[in-house]
Write an enzyme that holds these catalytic residues in place. Structure first.
Site, PDB file in Angstrom:
ATOM      1  N   CYS A 120       0.823  -1.225   0.000  1.00 56.08           N
ATOM      2  CA  CYS A 120       0.000   0.000   0.000  1.00 56.08           C
ATOM      3  C   CYS A 120       0.850   1.264   0.000  1.00 56.08           C
ATOM      4  CB  CYS A 120      -0.949  -0.017   1.186  1.00 56.08           C
ATOM      5  SG  CYS A 120      -1.990  -1.495   1.203  1.00 56.08           S
ATOM      6  N   HIS A 167      -9.366   3.759  -1.175  1.00 49.89           N
ATOM      7  CA  HIS A 167      -8.001   3.225  -1.073  1.00 49.89           C
ATOM      8  C   HIS A 167      -7.670   2.344  -2.277  1.00 49.89           C
ATOM      9  CE1 HIS A 167      -4.298   1.764   0.448  1.00 49.89           C
ATOM     10  NE2 HIS A 167      -4.740   0.770   1.199  1.00 49.89           N
TER      11      HIS A 167
END
Lengths: 386, 75
Positions: free
Chosen positions: A84, A333
């Site tokens: 991420c 996200h």
């Protein structure tokens, strides 16, 4: 190092998109070039932060794919993957290319296309960023890893899930002012109480969503930036740090040690302290992550980050506004896009162009992008155009 | 061969309600970070979490060894 500035920034709307991976990435890249008043001919290096297009959409070798889509010709293109934190890692690589003199101007794009994949499969793909041998193989998911942090934190400091609720409610509220956000929905405690348990104590509203999206920034050596139409947002400092993929091996279960190291490096390089920061975009992949981040970054003492969320100290008008964009929770996200999206948001804020979510008088902004349960962390400190 | 006298203390725990597809039939199930008397740490399955509530600081002992590796229970 050569002084570096951000001369252009853009984001696509995050959420479920009809656009393909390459279309999303190219849309963000083109918009950032336009924002800078630059053309493809200005770009001397291309960096793409992305996590797992090979599993999400069966496409690897994506950096030249997107570069070609953007008409960058034979410009060198490189993809970075740090789970991420892939996006912020791409930004770091672009900085290094400018610092080394290999380029004066570089384009950084972060992108991910996740919603075309069934949810259960997406959860599996994300779990590949954990330590398979020691975590995923016995059933730990990412919500589970952050649940371990949340339980350890709440036990150590005697807190209830009220601190988690405060983060979810704030970030959903903040996202209302963000046209790029996935969610435009105010939530309250009653919504959270009704939401399904994912990994005790984390419920659905503690988790960031599965998203499509892309973001981009154009960066330039300060001495080569005058040709662009905007005065650049200054890169004051940055830091990157690593830790074990397996959460249980971390020295501290109620902090992300890599975030502390990355922050210390960034603050030292920038020559500023946490008290000087006017707003922070932090990696709230789960509500507990924002609380821990505000402590790792030095905004609050250990054990006080949750109280700060409850008291409004991290609200848009609070002592240190955290995630005025809505964060990963409210904004969405799309993994590879997230770190670049944080930099784009900080750029909008420091140029005074963040609209309804503008933090008044923002001079210094910080971004905090985390991979996995803290195995990679990148912290960047940016300053208003000179 | 695993030493069945192995014991430890729960440092943190979770109960997974939404697992990855390969564990779909097993949820909910408990996982904990356990510290052994030697100071080693491991992530482990905890069995029977429906009947014995998990708690930070609870003592655990090795129950058995299966496809999930060492599985502990609260004692």
């Amino acid at each position: 190092m050569r002084d570096v500035v951000i001369v252009g920034a853009a984001e696509t709307k995050f959420g479920k998109s009809e656009l393909s991976y390459r279309e999303l990435a190219a849309e963000a890249g083109r918009a950032a070039l336009e924002d800078a008043g630059a053309t493809a001919a200005d770009i001397e290096g291309f960096f793409l932060g992305t996590f797992s297009p090979g599993t999400f959409i069966r496409q690897e070798h994506v950096a030249p794919l997107v570069a070609s889509e953007l008409g960058l010709g034979n410009v060198p293109s490189t993809r970075t993957e740090n789970a991420c934190a892939s996006g912020a890692t791409a930004f770091m690589s672009a900085l290094f290319s400018i610092a080394a003199g290999a380029a004066d101007v570089a384009l950084v794009v972060g992108a991910e296309k996740m919603t075309a994949t069934p949810l259960a499969e997406a959860t599996s793909i994300l779990a590949e960023a954990a330590d398979w041998e020691n975590e995923s193989k016995i059933g730990l998911t990412f919500p589970g890893a952050y649940a371990l942090i949340a339980r350890a934190y709440m036990t150590k400091y005697g807190k209830t899930r009220d601190i988690l609720d405060a983060v979810a409610i704030k970030n959903h509220q903040n996202a209302m002012g963000n046209p790029y956000a996935q969610f435009h929905k105010v939530i309250g405690k009653e919504d959270i109480e009704k939401s399904p348990m994912i990994a005790d104590p984390l419920t659905l509203y503690d988790c960031s969503p599965i998203s499509d999206g892309a973001a981009a920034v154009v960066i330039a050596a300060a001495d080569a930036a005058e040709r662009f139409k905007r005065r650049g947002v200054r890169v004051l400092g940055f830091g990157q740090a690593s830790d074990s993929l397996a959460l249980y091996k971390h020295d501290n279960l109620t902090a992300l040690p890599a975030a502390q190291h990355a922050a210390q490096r960034a603050f030292r390089m920038a020559g500023v302290s946490p008290q000087d920061v006017n707003l922070a975009e932090v990696h709230d992949c789960f509500t507990i992550a924002e609380i821990v981040a505000t402590e790792d970054l030095g905004f609050f003492e250990r054990g006080e980050g949750g109280d700060a969320a409850q008291s409004g100290a991290t609200g848009r008008d609070g002592r240190i506004p955290v995630n005025p964009s809505g964060g990963l929770k409210g904004k969405g996200h799309p993994v590879g896009a997230t770190g670049v999206g944080q930099l784009a948001e900080a750029t909008f804020q420091l140029r005074g162009e963040a609209g309804e979510r503008q933090v008044d008088g923002a001079e210094i902004a910080l971004t905090h992008n985390v991979g996995g349960s803290g195995a990679t962390c990148v912290v960047t400190i940016l300053g208003r155009p000179a | 061969m695993v030493d069945t006298t192995m014991t430890g203390t729960i440092l943190s725990y979770t109960i997974i309600y939404v697992p990855t597809p390969e564990f779909a039939g097993e949820a909910p199930f408990g996982l904990a970070v356990v510290e052994t008397p030697d100071g080693d740490r491991l992530l482990t399955r905890i069995t029977d979490v429906e009947s014995v509530p998990l708690e930070v600081g609870a003592k655990v002992a090795l129950d058995h060894d299966d496809a999930h590796g060492a599985v502990y229970r609260v004692v």
